[in-house]
Design a protein around this motif. Structure first.
Motif, mmCIF file in Angstrom:
data_model
loop_
_atom_site.group_PDB
_atom_site.id
_atom_site.type_symbol
_atom_site.label_atom_id
_atom_site.label_comp_id
_atom_site.label_asym_id
_atom_site.label_seq_id
_atom_site.Cartn_x
_atom_site.Cartn_y
_atom_site.Cartn_z
ATOM 1 N N LEU A 59 0.350 13.595 -2.083
ATOM 2 C CA LEU A 59 0.404 12.211 -1.640
ATOM 3 C C LEU A 59 1.439 11.458 -2.479
ATOM 4 O O LEU A 59 1.390 11.516 -3.709
ATOM 5 C CB LEU A 59 -0.960 11.526 -1.762
ATOM 6 N N ILE A 60 2.339 10.781 -1.808
ATOM 7 C CA ILE A 60 3.401 10.039 -2.482
ATOM 8 C C ILE A 60 3.250 8.567 -2.137
ATOM 9 O O ILE A 60 3.319 8.182 -0.958
ATOM 10 C CB ILE A 60 4.793 10.551 -2.056
ATOM 11 N N SER A 61 3.041 7.745 -3.151
ATOM 12 C CA SER A 61 2.888 6.312 -2.934
ATOM 13 C C SER A 61 4.217 5.709 -2.484
ATOM 14 O O SER A 61 5.266 5.986 -3.070
ATOM 15 C CB SER A 61 2.405 5.640 -4.226
ATOM 16 N N LEU A 62 4.170 4.889 -1.437
ATOM 17 C CA LEU A 62 5.384 4.337 -0.853
ATOM 18 C C LEU A 62 5.669 2.939 -1.389
ATOM 19 O O LEU A 62 4.760 2.130 -1.547
ATOM 20 C CB LEU A 62 5.274 4.305 0.674
ATOM 21 N N PHE A 71 10.976 1.115 0.797
ATOM 22 C CA PHE A 71 10.893 2.226 1.754
ATOM 23 C C PHE A 71 10.137 1.802 3.006
ATOM 24 O O PHE A 71 10.504 2.176 4.124
ATOM 25 C CB PHE A 71 10.217 3.429 1.102
ATOM 26 N N LEU A 72 9.070 1.028 2.847
ATOM 27 C CA LEU A 72 8.331 0.537 4.016
ATOM 28 C C LEU A 72 9.219 -0.368 4.867
ATOM 29 O O LEU A 72 9.158 -0.326 6.101
ATOM 30 C CB LEU A 72 7.076 -0.209 3.565
ATOM 31 N N ALA A 73 10.062 -1.176 4.211
ATOM 32 C CA ALA A 73 11.007 -2.010 4.960
ATOM 33 C C ALA A 73 11.999 -1.137 5.723
ATOM 34 O O ALA A 73 12.384 -1.452 6.863
ATOM 35 C CB ALA A 73 11.742 -2.953 4.004
ATOM 36 N N TYR A 74 12.406 -0.026 5.121
ATOM 37 C CA TYR A 74 13.301 0.929 5.790
ATOM 38 C C TYR A 74 12.634 1.516 7.029
ATOM 39 O O TYR A 74 13.253 1.612 8.102
ATOM 40 C CB TYR A 74 13.693 2.019 4.805
ATOM 41 N N LEU A 75 11.363 1.903 6.914
ATOM 42 C CA LEU A 75 10.656 2.460 8.066
ATOM 43 C C LEU A 75 10.514 1.441 9.181
ATOM 44 O O LEU A 75 10.559 1.784 10.371
ATOM 45 C CB LEU A 75 9.272 2.960 7.647
ATOM 46 N N ARG A 76 10.353 0.180 8.812
ATOM 47 C CA ARG A 76 10.149 -0.868 9.821
ATOM 48 C C ARG A 76 11.463 -1.346 10.443
ATOM 49 O O ARG A 76 11.453 -2.007 11.473
ATOM 50 C CB ARG A 76 9.423 -2.053 9.196
ATOM 51 N N SER A 77 12.597 -1.040 9.825
ATOM 52 C CA SER A 77 13.878 -1.546 10.294
ATOM 53 C C SER A 77 14.317 -0.830 11.569
ATOM 54 O O SER A 77 13.892 0.278 11.872
ATOM 55 C CB SER A 77 14.938 -1.384 9.211
ATOM 56 N N ASP A 78 15.197 -1.502 12.324
ATOM 57 C CA ASP A 78 15.736 -0.922 13.546
ATOM 58 C C ASP A 78 16.766 0.154 13.217
ATOM 59 O O ASP A 78 17.388 0.144 12.157
ATOM 60 C CB ASP A 78 16.396 -2.005 14.395
ATOM 61 N N GLY A 79 16.979 1.045 14.167
ATOM 62 C CA GLY A 79 17.973 2.091 13.992
ATOM 63 C C GLY A 79 17.472 3.208 13.098
ATOM 64 O O GLY A 79 16.474 3.076 12.390
ATOM 65 N N GLN A 105 18.052 2.098 -2.141
ATOM 66 C CA GLN A 105 16.992 1.110 -2.339
ATOM 67 C C GLN A 105 15.711 1.749 -2.874
ATOM 68 O O GLN A 105 14.816 1.055 -3.342
ATOM 69 C CB GLN A 105 16.691 0.386 -1.011
ATOM 70 N N TRP A 106 15.603 3.057 -2.769
ATOM 71 C CA TRP A 106 14.405 3.767 -3.253
ATOM 72 C C TRP A 106 14.806 5.153 -3.774
ATOM 73 O O TRP A 106 14.310 6.179 -3.293
ATOM 74 C CB TRP A 106 13.338 3.908 -2.160
#
Length: 393
Positions: A35-38, A42-50, A98-99
């Protein structure tokens, strides 16, 4: 009836079913995973478009930069291509800057787990995005494989944006349970060698009693009926010994895997007792209205417990009555004549998938995706030139 007669679904129940919540307790009975804490970036990256992924370090000459971040899946580079030099747009930056520590942690964890992993977030795996993977599966060999799956998955987006949908309003104002406060984790599970999908089963627990179970792979297998007498008591005992009194909630759904020679059970996942969980061969109305065990049949020692250990005060029962009191959970399989039996060539999660051109390109592996991205960039540039010409007229 417009709504299923579910008991209220609470935010605490959803959180109890998060992998990071239950895994420490059941680690010894789950396949090897990390398990890797996010982090917030990184969460902003997952939520971003593209879908922009970091550059491939093992092949620095490959350049997937583009002027349009929505036109495909690109590896970012610091040097624009010749064809991009005429564009006014800056080349895409490396998102992993960024991460960086998290990026390295993901790569090192893949290596630790043998170089082949299956990813998921707290609740959902990106099963609906396997078309984005060159292997057309969830098996990933690089961090970029993982990023492509996560960013292409509606299931993962649900984890990030809508995980508390349909929860009771009484907990709505609890700031501790809002999406921003959830400890999101990336779960990397070591790929199970020679996994047999036909031996994965979904089990439904109501009032701490195993009510019913069914196969997860919705295809007909002629050997499964002969295994039921072995698998049913095996899974039942696993539930009684490991989960019945230890999980936080009375109602939940869990998935198991019973590899040959069917002498042990692996816990794969725990899911909410909620409409969002797929009942597979059952329907939720059927499960909610299904007769369960009575107080006397749910435990062979129930009379003794109710009478303070003085079981001899009860009126004796004959053997036939004892047999009738034993509750056996229904074990449902796909039958030969069921519509599901002919689903071998039917892609699941098709409602979540992308256009056929992208699916076809992914079938050609990495080379196919590269060729598709190149063609798509040329189409977008041509469209931009035409739009510019129209604007000057």
């Amino acid at each position: 009836m417009t709504r299923l007669p579910f008991p209220p679904v609470t935010r605490s129940h959803i959180l109890h079913c998060s992998y990071h919540s239950w895994h420490p307790k059941y680690r010894s009975i789950t396949p090897k995973a990390r398990l890797i804490s996010l982090t917030a970036p990184f969460l902003a990256y997952l939520r971003s478009d593209g879908i922009i992924v970091p550059p491939e370090e093992d092949d620095p000459n490959i350049d997937f930069s583009s002027t349009d971040t929505d036109s495909g899946i690109f590896s970012s580079t610091s040097t624009p291509t010749v064809s991009d030099s005429d564009s006014d747009s800056e080349p895409d930056s490396d998102p992993s800057t960024q991460w960086p520590e998290l990026h390295q942690k993901i790569k090192s964890t893949i290596t630790e787990l043998g170089g082949n992993v299956v990813p998921k977030l707290n609740w959902s795996a990106p099963k609906d995005a396997t078309f984005m993977n060159a292997t057309n599966s969830m098996e990933c060999q690089s961090a970029n494989d993982i990023y492509c799956l996560l960013k292409s998955s509606d299931f993962v987006t649900h984890d990030l944006e809508q995980v508390f949908d349909d929860c009771t309003s009484s907990e709505t104002n609890n700031s501790d349970d809002c999406e921003d406060s959830i400890p999101y984790h990336l779960i990397l599970r070591k790929t199970i060698p020679a996994l047999v999908p036909s031996l994965e089963f979904r089990c439904f627990v109501r009032s701490r009693a195993l009510l019913c179970m069914c196969q997860r792979d919705l295809n007909y297998y002629n050997f499964l009926p002969d295994l039921v007498p072995t698998l049913q008591p095996l899974i039942q005992k696993f539930f009684e010994d490991k989960l019945k009194q230890t999980f936080e909630d009375d109602n939940f759904v869990f998935d198991v895997y019973t590899p040959p020679p069917h002498q042990r059970v692996w816990l794969i996942d725990i899911n909410p007792w909620a409409p969002r969980t797929d009942p597979l061969i059952f329907s939720w109305m059927e499960i909610l209205e299904m007769a369960g065990p009575t107080a006397s049949s749910s435990s062979p020692k129930s009379n003794e417990v109710m009478n303070g250990g003085n079981a001899h005060h009860d009126a004796p029962k004959d053997e036939e009555s004892d047999k009738e009191d034993i509750f056996t959970p229904e074990f449902r399989l796909v039958n030969r004549d069921d519509p599901e039996a002919y689903a071998f060539n039917t892609p699941r999660y098709s409602a979540h998938k992308m256009p056929k051109d992208v699916v076809d390109a992914s079938g050609g592996g990495e080379a196919g995706l590269r060729e598709f991205m190149g063609r798509w960039r040329e189409i977008m540039r041509e469209q931009e030139r035409e739009d510019g010409a129209d604007g000057r007229r």
